[in-house]
Design an enzyme around this catalytic site. Structure first.
Site, PDB file in Angstrom:
ATOM      1  N   LEU A 131       0.831  -1.212   0.000  1.00  0.00           N
ATOM      2  CA  LEU A 131       0.000   0.000   0.000  1.00  0.00           C
ATOM      3  C   LEU A 131       0.864   1.260   0.000  1.00  0.00           C
ATOM      4  O   LEU A 131       0.697   2.131  -0.842  1.00  0.00           O
ATOM      5  CB  LEU A 131      -0.928  -0.010   1.219  1.00  0.00           C
ATOM      6  CG  LEU A 131      -1.873   1.190   1.368  1.00  0.00           C
ATOM      7  CD1 LEU A 131      -2.880   1.232   0.217  1.00  0.00           C
ATOM      8  CD2 LEU A 131      -2.608   1.129   2.717  1.00  0.00           C
ATOM      9  N   TRP A 162       8.316   0.200   2.268  1.00  0.00           N
ATOM     10  CA  TRP A 162       8.055  -0.352   3.598  1.00  0.00           C
ATOM     11  C   TRP A 162       7.256  -1.658   3.508  1.00  0.00           C
ATOM     12  O   TRP A 162       6.352  -1.889   4.301  1.00  0.00           O
ATOM     13  CB  TRP A 162       7.300   0.638   4.500  1.00  0.00           C
ATOM     14  CG  TRP A 162       7.862   2.010   4.554  1.00  0.00           C
ATOM     15  CD1 TRP A 162       7.219   3.164   4.227  1.00  0.00           C
ATOM     16  CD2 TRP A 162       9.184   2.383   4.972  1.00  0.00           C
ATOM     17  NE1 TRP A 162       8.057   4.246   4.413  1.00  0.00           N
ATOM     18  CE2 TRP A 162       9.258   3.801   4.863  1.00  0.00           C
ATOM     19  CE3 TRP A 162      10.300   1.682   5.427  1.00  0.00           C
ATOM     20  CZ2 TRP A 162      10.405   4.512   5.190  1.00  0.00           C
ATOM     21  CZ3 TRP A 162      11.448   2.396   5.740  1.00  0.00           C
ATOM     22  CH2 TRP A 162      11.483   3.783   5.624  1.00  0.00           C
ATOM     23  N   GLU A 370       1.102   0.028   9.998  1.00  0.00           N
ATOM     24  CA  GLU A 370      -0.351  -0.139   9.851  1.00  0.00           C
ATOM     25  C   GLU A 370      -1.119   1.057  10.407  1.00  0.00           C
ATOM     26  O   GLU A 370      -2.195   0.931  10.989  1.00  0.00           O
ATOM     27  CB  GLU A 370      -0.823  -1.457  10.465  1.00  0.00           C
ATOM     28  CG  GLU A 370      -0.273  -2.649   9.682  1.00  0.00           C
ATOM     29  CD  GLU A 370      -1.128  -3.884   9.764  1.00  0.00           C
ATOM     30  OE1 GLU A 370      -2.349  -3.770   9.935  1.00  0.00           O
ATOM     31  OE2 GLU A 370      -0.561  -4.975   9.624  1.00  0.00           O
TER      32      GLU A 370
END
Length: 389
Positions: A131, A162, A370
């Site tokens: 993402l 990442w 996250e």
């Protein structure tokens, strides 16, 4: 309350207790012995992966119809918690397998699920989640990775940053812009395979902690994939990404709880044995107060995490709030508890001869990935204020 009735209304069911005991046994024998080495070398702990795979703890969340163990959200959280207690890097095996596959479970076609969940369940492949980008971290909707339709295929170009377990995982859920004018509603999700021409990886990041879990950039250079590898309908990728994080923030909370438990366990053993001024360090009231606070915060984090896991399993409407709250509270608690564990060991805690400094470094990432804890607080506030004029 009737005489003899237990106040322990939050006690785990026997099957979940049995899962904890089984994971702890595997980790004590075959994961914990590799934790320090994985941290020192920065290499993926394959021996730990093999042990988790042999015990079916590498991706326990995958439903039985795809060859998985079919563990519910609470059982999966317990698995991750117990692995993290021994080795935070290794806990990212089950955690990231869930993160990478959750978009398929939420939005993927039945054919896509069978094609990609089955090998993950069998331990033949891992799944990562792509993402973030160099200029799109917390603001994921500003991503620039593009996917352009070309007949029966999509062609992907861009860079993802990442990415946990990049280079080790065989499969990747990749989010890319298919309609630049539509902002978040112009983002779609795809399955990309490591072997697809045009896929490559950057050098491993040099990190503060979780060094045994590789973090690398993923480069997509004219990666041409069949159209049937789109996850869900075109333009629904961002919504799928956010729904995924609602569920998987619970797993980061579980990871944080496990790291904190490992640190508290070690610190308790140390202060009970270490003697100063003629008595065990554990006999000093100041030390006892520190331990009490550590234990209190840890259990509060655990109960909030388990409450969030229950909502994840049921798909409750308030999962967004509880997932953010559990992740935020548990990771903040883990940072405090591991820092105090280092303090309780004194100079020894500051050395790599003892595991608490590693746990402290590992705990820090749980406040960041996250969704940073600042983002979690934004999410919670929005949920609390929703519907207020």
């Amino acid at each position: 309350m009737a005489a003899g009735e237990s106040f322990d209304v939050y006690r785990l069911p026997e099957e979940h207790q049995a899962i904890r005991e089984a994971v702890r046994e595997v980790c004590a024998a075959k994961v914990a012995p590799h934790a320090a080495e994985a941290d020192e070398t920065g290499e993926f702990p394959k021996a730990s992966y093999d042990a988790l795979r042999a015990a079916d703890f590498h991706a326990p969340h995958i439903p039985e119809e795809y060859g998985g163990a079919g563990a519910d959200a609470l059982a999966t959280a317990i698995v991750i918690e117990e692995v993290a207690r021994a080795c935070a890097s290794s806990s990212l095996i089950p955690a990231v397998n869930k993160l990478g596959t959750m978009p398929l479970l939420l939005s993927g076609s039945e054919e896509l699920k069978r094609r990609y969940l089955t090998p993950v369940a069998a331990g033949e492949a891992m799944f990562s989640y792509c993402l973030s980008e160099p200029e799109a971290g917390s603001d994921a909707a500003s991503m620039t990775t593009r996917a352009v339709r070309d007949g029966d295929h999509w062609v992907l170009n861009g860079v993802k940053r990442w990415i946990t377990n990049a280079g080790v995982s065989e499969f990747y859920t990749v989010f890319a812009v298919t309609d630049p004018a539509a902002r978040s509603r112009g983002i779609s999700a795809f399955v990309v395979e490591k072997s697809d021409p045009g896929v490559s990886f950057g050098a491993p990041e040099k990190k503060l902690g979780i060094k045994g879990s590789p973090t690398r950039e993923v480069y997509l250079d004219n990666v041409r994939i069949p159209a049937d590898r789109m996850i869900g309908a075109e333009g629904t990728g961002f919504a799928t990404a956010m729904k995924t994080l609602d569920h998987t923030r619970v797993t980061i909370a579980a990871q944080a709880v496990g790291i904190a438990q490992g640190a508290l366990d070690y610190a308790k053993g140390y202060v009970a044995e270490r003697r100063q001024f003629g008595k065990a360090v554990a006999e000093f009231q100041g030390v006892q107060f520190m331990l009490a606070d550590m234990g209190m915060k840890l259990e509060a984090a655990r109960q909030l995490t388990y409450a969030a896991a229950g909502r994840s399993e049921r798909g409750d409407a308030d999962l967004t709030y509880f997932g953010a709250a559990a992740k935020c509270f548990a990771s903040d608690a883990a940072m405090e508890i591991t820092t105090d564990a280092v303090q309780l060991l004194g100079g020894y805690g500051y050395t790599r001869d003892y595991p608490v400094e590693r746990m402290m470094r590992d705990a820090k990432i749980t406040q960041i990935y996250e969704g940073t804890n600042q983002v979690q607080r934004i999410v919670m506030a929005r949920q609390l204020l929703a519907g207020i004029a």
